[in-house]
Design an enzyme around this catalytic site. Sequence first.
Site, PDB file in Angstrom:
ATOM      1  N   HIS A   1      11.319 -26.330 -39.601  1.00 57.25           N
ATOM      2  CA  HIS A   1      10.088 -26.681 -40.301  1.00 57.25           C
ATOM      3  C   HIS A   1       9.312 -27.671 -39.435  1.00 57.25           C
ATOM      4  CE1 HIS A   1      11.553 -25.707 -44.659  1.00 57.25           C
ATOM      5  NE2 HIS A   1      11.888 -24.756 -43.797  1.00 57.25           N
TER       6      HIS A   1
ATOM      7  N   CYS B   1       9.659 -30.051 -48.283  1.00 53.45           N
ATOM      8  CA  CYS B   1      10.735 -29.522 -49.103  1.00 53.45           C
ATOM      9  C   CYS B   1      11.853 -30.568 -49.170  1.00 53.45           C
ATOM     10  CB  CYS B   1      11.255 -28.211 -48.514  1.00 53.45           C
ATOM     11  SG  CYS B   1      12.144 -28.408 -46.940  1.00 53.45           S
TER      12      CYS B   1
ATOM     13  N   CYS C   1      13.373 -31.423 -45.700  1.00 52.67           N
ATOM     14  CA  CYS C   1      12.494 -32.266 -44.887  1.00 52.67           C
ATOM     15  C   CYS C   1      12.389 -33.670 -45.462  1.00 52.67           C
ATOM     16  CB  CYS C   1      11.127 -31.616 -44.745  1.00 52.67           C
ATOM     17  SG  CYS C   1      11.186 -30.096 -43.756  1.00 52.67           S
TER      18      CYS C   1
ATOM     19  N   GLU D   1       8.005 -30.538 -40.048  1.00 49.47           N
ATOM     20  CA  GLU D   1       8.439 -31.926 -40.165  1.00 49.47           C
ATOM     21  C   GLU D   1       9.698 -32.195 -39.339  1.00 49.47           C
ATOM     22  OE1 GLU D   1       7.334 -30.746 -44.500  1.00 49.47           O
ATOM     23  OE2 GLU D   1       7.881 -29.726 -42.641  1.00 49.47           O
TER      24      GLU D   1
END
Length: 149
Positions: A53, A83, A86, A55
């Site tokens: 992801h 999420c 993260c 992040e």
Amino acid sequence: MEFNTHMQAALSEARAAAKRGEVPVGAVVVSPEGQVTASAGNRTRELSDPTAHAEILAIRAACAALGSERLTGHALYVTLEPCAMCAAAISAARIARLYYGASDPKSGGVAQGARVFAHPQCHHAPEVFDGIAAAESEAYLRAFFTARR
């Protein structure tokens, strides 16, 4: 304002992710002095990695650049509410401030769903600011998913 500039950099990463066929999410780590330390867009498909992801990639790059597992005093700008995975990484990295654009009612882990920072097991919770460039972030996501239906 400075936070709008950094969110525009995150949106640029989101646009680049969309061009690669990834969900358009971008993230930027900013030092306490206001300098961009690292930035990234989603690369889960490209890297065949469900943890890639925006992040996570930006946090990894910032930690590598600083030679530290902690980003104390740093801010993270991301186009979509992180999420739970993260959010846990943000906590572990000790990021001071989180700025995000669009809310994520389906998979969010900050204000929606898991609410990671509210758990007693959470060792560090950043200051959270939401809704920064939310309309633009939402538009990229909507266009991406509409094109796939």
